[in-house]
Design a protein around this motif. Sequence first.
Motif, PDB file in Angstrom:
ATOM      1  N   ALA A  36       0.836  -1.205   0.000  1.00  0.00           N
ATOM      2  CA  ALA A  36       0.000   0.000   0.000  1.00  0.00           C
ATOM      3  C   ALA A  36       0.864   1.245   0.000  1.00  0.00           C
ATOM      4  O   ALA A  36       0.541   2.239  -0.638  1.00  0.00           O
ATOM      5  N   ARG A  37       1.976   1.224   0.723  1.00  0.00           N
ATOM      6  CA  ARG A  37       2.862   2.385   0.757  1.00  0.00           C
ATOM      7  C   ARG A  37       3.569   2.573  -0.569  1.00  0.00           C
ATOM      8  O   ARG A  37       3.846   3.687  -0.977  1.00  0.00           O
ATOM      9  N   GLY A  38       3.870   1.483  -1.257  1.00  0.00           N
ATOM     10  CA  GLY A  38       4.622   1.567  -2.503  1.00  0.00           C
ATOM     11  C   GLY A  38       3.766   1.861  -3.723  1.00  0.00           C
ATOM     12  O   GLY A  38       4.283   2.022  -4.807  1.00  0.00           O
ATOM     13  N   GLY A  39       2.473   1.929  -3.571  1.00  0.00           N
ATOM     14  CA  GLY A  39       1.606   2.243  -4.696  1.00  0.00           C
ATOM     15  C   GLY A  39       1.268   1.051  -5.566  1.00  0.00           C
ATOM     16  O   GLY A  39       0.684   1.212  -6.622  1.00  0.00           O
ATOM     17  N   SER A  40       1.639  -0.170  -5.162  1.00  0.00           N
ATOM     18  CA  SER A  40       1.316  -1.334  -5.972  1.00  0.00           C
ATOM     19  C   SER A  40       0.174  -2.127  -5.347  1.00  0.00           C
ATOM     20  O   SER A  40       0.155  -3.338  -5.367  1.00  0.00           O
ATOM     21  N   GLN A  41      -0.783  -1.422  -4.780  1.00  0.00           N
ATOM     22  CA  GLN A  41      -1.941  -2.068  -4.180  1.00  0.00           C
ATOM     23  C   GLN A  41      -3.006  -2.260  -5.250  1.00  0.00           C
ATOM     24  O   GLN A  41      -3.335  -1.345  -5.993  1.00  0.00           O
ATOM     25  N   LEU A  42      -3.557  -3.473  -5.322  1.00  0.00           N
ATOM     26  CA  LEU A  42      -4.642  -3.767  -6.251  1.00  0.00           C
ATOM     27  C   LEU A  42      -5.913  -3.168  -5.677  1.00  0.00           C
ATOM     28  O   LEU A  42      -6.378  -3.564  -4.612  1.00  0.00           O
ATOM     29  N   LYS A  43      -6.474  -2.197  -6.376  1.00  0.00           N
ATOM     30  CA  LYS A  43      -7.644  -1.493  -5.866  1.00  0.00           C
ATOM     31  C   LYS A  43      -8.948  -1.980  -6.478  1.00  0.00           C
ATOM     32  O   LYS A  43      -9.987  -1.917  -5.837  1.00  0.00           O
ATOM     33  N   SER A  44      -8.890  -2.457  -7.720  1.00  0.00           N
ATOM     34  CA  SER A  44     -10.123  -2.876  -8.381  1.00  0.00           C
ATOM     35  C   SER A  44      -9.802  -3.759  -9.572  1.00  0.00           C
ATOM     36  O   SER A  44      -8.717  -3.679 -10.141  1.00  0.00           O
ATOM     37  N   ILE A  45     -10.768  -4.595  -9.944  1.00  0.00           N
ATOM     38  CA  ILE A  45     -10.674  -5.379 -11.177  1.00  0.00           C
ATOM     39  C   ILE A  45     -11.920  -5.087 -11.995  1.00  0.00           C
ATOM     40  O   ILE A  45     -13.036  -5.125 -11.473  1.00  0.00           O
TER      41      ILE A  45
END
Length: 97
Positions: A36-45
């Motif tokens: 989440a901190r690195g910006g590689s969080q999957l938010k939606s499909i």
Amino acid sequence: MWRIISLLCVFVGPVLAGQGLKDPTQPGNYSAPAAARGGSQLKSIITSPNGNYAVVGDKLLSIGDSIGSARIVAIGNDSIRLSDGKTLKLFQTITER
């Protein structure tokens, strides 16, 4: 007058920049996961007749697109699989223990 303006800049500046703000719904000792901190969080499909797409960070990606040094090899209903063997899951921070 200049003292008031200086104090406003010192106290309001960081708030406007979002520094030091904490999510009030998180426990006091909460630390966001590295993904989440690195910006590689999957938010939606997003599923469509033309194929599936994943929203990772603030980007809309499809199979073959890169996340860092890895490429997306599969997009499922609740996760994406990367070429480096990792899997990003929806709501991972909620379901992991």
